[in-house]
Write a protein that holds these residues in place. Structure first.
Motif, short mmCIF file in Angstrom:
data_model
loop_
_atom_site.label_atom_id
_atom_site.label_comp_id
_atom_site.label_asym_id
_atom_site.label_seq_id
_atom_site.Cartn_x
_atom_site.Cartn_y
_atom_site.Cartn_z
N GLN A 73 0.83 -1.20 0.00
CA GLN A 73 0.00 0.00 0.00
C GLN A 73 0.86 1.26 0.00
OE1 GLN A 73 -3.53 0.04 -0.18
NE2 GLN A 73 -3.11 -2.09 -0.69
N MET A 74 1.98 1.22 0.72
CA MET A 74 2.88 2.38 0.72
C MET A 74 3.50 2.59 -0.66
SD MET A 74 4.88 2.26 4.37
CE MET A 74 4.01 2.69 5.89
N ASP A 75 3.81 1.50 -1.34
CA ASP A 75 4.38 1.59 -2.68
C ASP A 75 3.38 2.26 -3.63
OD1 ASP A 75 6.14 1.27 -4.79
OD2 ASP A 75 5.54 -0.80 -5.19
N ILE A 76 2.12 1.87 -3.51
CA ILE A 76 1.08 2.47 -4.35
C ILE A 76 0.95 3.95 -4.06
CG2 ILE A 76 -1.40 2.48 -4.83
CD1 ILE A 76 -1.37 -0.55 -4.16
N ALA A 77 0.86 4.31 -2.77
CA ALA A 77 0.68 5.71 -2.40
C ALA A 77 1.88 6.55 -2.82
CB ALA A 77 0.46 5.81 -0.89
N GLN A 78 3.09 6.01 -2.63
CA GLN A 78 4.28 6.77 -2.99
C GLN A 78 4.39 6.96 -4.50
OE1 GLN A 78 6.70 8.17 -0.55
NE2 GLN A 78 6.61 9.32 -2.46
#
Length: 703
Positions: free
Chosen positions: A473-478
């Motif tokens: 999820q962090m990869d998507i948001a970043q």
């Protein structure tokens, strides 16, 4: 009205009451010994009837006791930690804005109460393990619990001669359930029946292979069938090698598993199940036994989730779509019910980690402890107060309220003793029930509200699946933020199980600046995840650096698993059967009642894959991305075709490609020859009329 009481804890914290008062719009006298000689100030406050915020958690118990002893004390009291989280540390002199933010958040109204899940335990405890250690454990809890022992061998010393507790033996077939409702299925296939055994030891003495231990079960791998034991037990009749194995079922309220390999090997086992694989000589074992003694009666826990089936993208038309929540749940609380086109969450097994809500793309599963609007309101208050008090480059540190909070507080204490640097001034700790309980909507929302960075702390208590989900999820948001032109690293997962590791990781955050929107957002976090994400995206795109310089519509490629995206349709393969439209749970795919068309609204797409798996022609593929233009909210045409006209009445139905494909596939079938094949070219009404007319003609011919 609220009264806030601050104390510099014997002048060990460099508090600035005037600055804090301006930030909170409240007069804040500074105390240095509120829990001792200045306690009358606390007593006067709780007599006022106003809500009282005490900026100390260490002496919570003392203050509550003092309030109980104070006449006419009617004020509700809340506590907030400003000492270990900011007042103690090498950067404490710059921590004023953070302390103001923590005080402001503490004054927010309490969230509405949530539904609860009930448990009832009568204290029926099953202890599983070697007989000697199981009996020692039983001796420590049997005065409050109704103990049954499931023997798994004699152990080192063997069992006691005296039969103090019921003992059963056999092969465990299943163990399911939770606190107050465990169900055990046991297969008894040993020649010795423990219900008949008198523990006379005659069989132990008679066995030439020493295949019988003091657990009074025969080790069939050692037994060579002399049957000496059976002859020695003639009177009691407890040993019979011809006994048919039987299956027995029993129910228990609690399970203490002392075996080396747990019977339930989940990362988050059910409440009421405890595994002590290292025996009884550890501190964990002592605490577990103490906990077991208290687990008799009725108990409640929050119902941590809300489920809205109408938003769920799990399955349609017996096709599996999104399965993210089922795959991530380490408590085995979520299962698939394809027949009802939904998932099922067992509230008794749910431990409230919130990982399911974090990975849910639609918001069908929502976290309710607290709910997203309450959590979002808290983050907005923290960040707006921090900025109003002069703080810059705020970093939110999201941590669990148990292990995570303990680690943060230990860091603060070590900083006061000169053993660590402490929590940096720009890092604002935020306690959650579980570190995985917030996701991309609140993280991106925090950036929109003015945070420079969102950091999630893992202390080692989280399941590997949770950490993988957080990283994804962090990869998507970043990727999304970088695509919009917001440079830097806005999201980070810190894995630290020690104070030293956390201190080093937090120290590495100082001095880093991440590009974010120039103006902080003011919207309220919505109850539904997709609505919040739309508000966040609108704000982020409004000031996105990449959109200011883009010469063409900006399309941001996102990682697999993104909750946003488009689809591609192979027009050569697509017959416009529109099966994908009926399968789409989010109304991203739509038809046109006036023409054979397939239309798509990208804003609605959750990338569940139901359209892809439903398409009989394999003509659809998912494209995870974000179209950063207003057109993403408008319907676009993916495919269209000429309608097929009924050969009898000329009314359009279906498409030329679909009808021609069907005719080609059925032309060689024995059931579709001659007139039957021609009827496939007719609309449904004409097909019935033609069939009825043909039958009447046959009847007339027969006459």
């Amino acid at each position: 009205m609220t009264q806030t009481l601050i104390c510099d804890c014997n002048q060990t914290m460099p508090l600035e009451p005037k600055m804090l008062g301006r930030a909170l719009a409240e007069d804040l006298p500074l105390h240095s010994s509120l829990c001792r000689r200045e306690a009358p100030a606390f007593q006067r406050a709780v007599q006022s009837g106003d809500e009282v915020i005490v900026a100390c958690t260490q002496e919570r118990r003392l203050f509550n006791a003092l309030a109980d002893q104070t006449p006419d004390a009617t004020s509700p009291i809340r506590f907030v930690n400003i000492r270990e989280t900011g007042g103690w540390g090498r950067d404490a002199r710059n921590a004023g804005p953070k302390i103001a933010a923590l005080l402001a958040a503490a004054a927010l109204p309490e969230p509405d109460p949530v539904a609860t899940v009930g448990y009832a335990s009568q204290g029926r405890l099953l202890i599983v393990g070697a007989l000697d250690i199981a009996e020692r454990a039983a001796a420590l809890v049997a005065d409050t619990l109704d103990v049954t022992i499931l023997s798994q061998g004699q152990g080192v010393a063997g069992g006691a001669q005296e039969r103090r507790w019921p003992v059963v033996a056999g092969r465990v077939e299943t163990l399911t359930g939770w606190l107050g409702a465990f169900a055990l299925t046991l297969v008894r296939d040993n020649p010795i029946d423990l219900d008949l055994c008198t523990r006379c030891n005659a069989c132990v003495t008679a066995c030439p292979e020493q295949a019988i231990g003091l657990d009074y079960q025969i080790d069939l791998a050692k037994c060579t069938s002399h049957r000496d034991c059976e002859r020695a037990c003639t009177v009691a009749g407890a040993i019979r090698f011809d006994r048919t194995p039987d299956r027995v079922a029993a129910s228990y309220d609690l399970v203490l598993d002392l075996g080396a390999v747990p019977l339930i090997d989940w990362h988050a086992p059910p409440q009421g199940y405890f595994h002590l694989g290292e025996g009884l000589a550890t501190a964990e074992a002592l605490q577990t036994l103490l906990n077991l003694r208290e687990m008799v009666g009725e108990f409640e826990k929050p119902k941590f989730f809300d489920y809205k089936q109408k938003l769920c993208a799990h399955s349609r038309n017996e096709q599996l779509g999104c399965n993210a929540c089922v795959e991530v749940c380490s408590a085995h609380a979520i299962s698939s019910d394809k027949a009802r086109q939904r998932i099922v969450v067992n509230p008794n097994l749910c431990v409230g980690c919130g990982a399911c809500t974090t990975v849910c793309p639609t918001g069908a599963l929502g976290y309710s402890y607290p709910r997203a609007p309450d959590q979002g309101g808290k983050l907005r208050t923290l960040l707006s107060t921090y900025a109003h008090a002069g703080g810059r480059d705020a970093v939110l540190l999201l941590h669990s309220q148990e292990a995570g909070q303990t680690l943060v507080e230990r860091l603060g204490r070590d900083a006061q003793l000169g053993k660590a640097q402490g929590v940096p001034a720009q890092v604002i700790p935020v306690a959650l029930w579980h570190a995985a309980s917030t996701g991309i909507d609140l993280w991106l929302g925090a950036i929109a509200f003015g945070a420079s960075q969102v950091v999630v702390l893992s202390t080692g208590e989280e399941a590997p699946a949770y950490l993988a989900a957080l990283k994804q999820q962090m990869d998507i948001a970043q990727t999304l933020l970088r695509g919009l032109g917001y440079t830097g690293s806005h999201f980070r997962l810190i894995e630290a199980a020690t104070v030293a590791a956390l201190d080093t990781a937090l120290a590495g955050l100082s001095g880093t600046r991440q590009l974010r929107p120039a103006e902080a957002a003011r919207f309220a976090v919505a109850a539904e995840k997709r609505n919040t994400l739309e508000l966040v995206l609108d704000h982020l795109m409004e000031g996105a650096p990449a959109l200011k310089t883009a010469e063409a519509p900006l399309t941001i490629a996102l990682p697999t698993g993104s909750p946003w995206g488009a689809i591609t349709v192979n027009k050569d393969s697509c017959t416009l059967c529109l099966a994908c439209v009926s399968a789409c749970p989010a109304s991203a795919l739509q038809d046109n009642q006036n023409a054979p068309q397939l239309r798509f609204i990208e804003k609605n797409c959750v990338q569940c894959g139901l359209c892809e798996s439903t398409c009989p022609e394999n003509a659809i593929a998912l494209v995870p991305r974000l179209l950063a233009t207003p057109e993403r909210k408008q319907p676009v045409l993916l495919n269209e075709a000429k309608p097929w006209a009924c050969i009898r009445c000329s009314k359009p139905f279906g498409t030329q490609k679909a009808i021609e494909s069907m005719l080609g596939k059925l032309a060689g079938h024995a059931m579709f020859q001659g007139e039957a094949l021609e009827r496939l070219k007719m609309c449904s009404d004409c097909r019935v009329i033609d069939l009825y007319s043909a039958r009447n003609e046959m009847k007339i011919t027969d006459l």
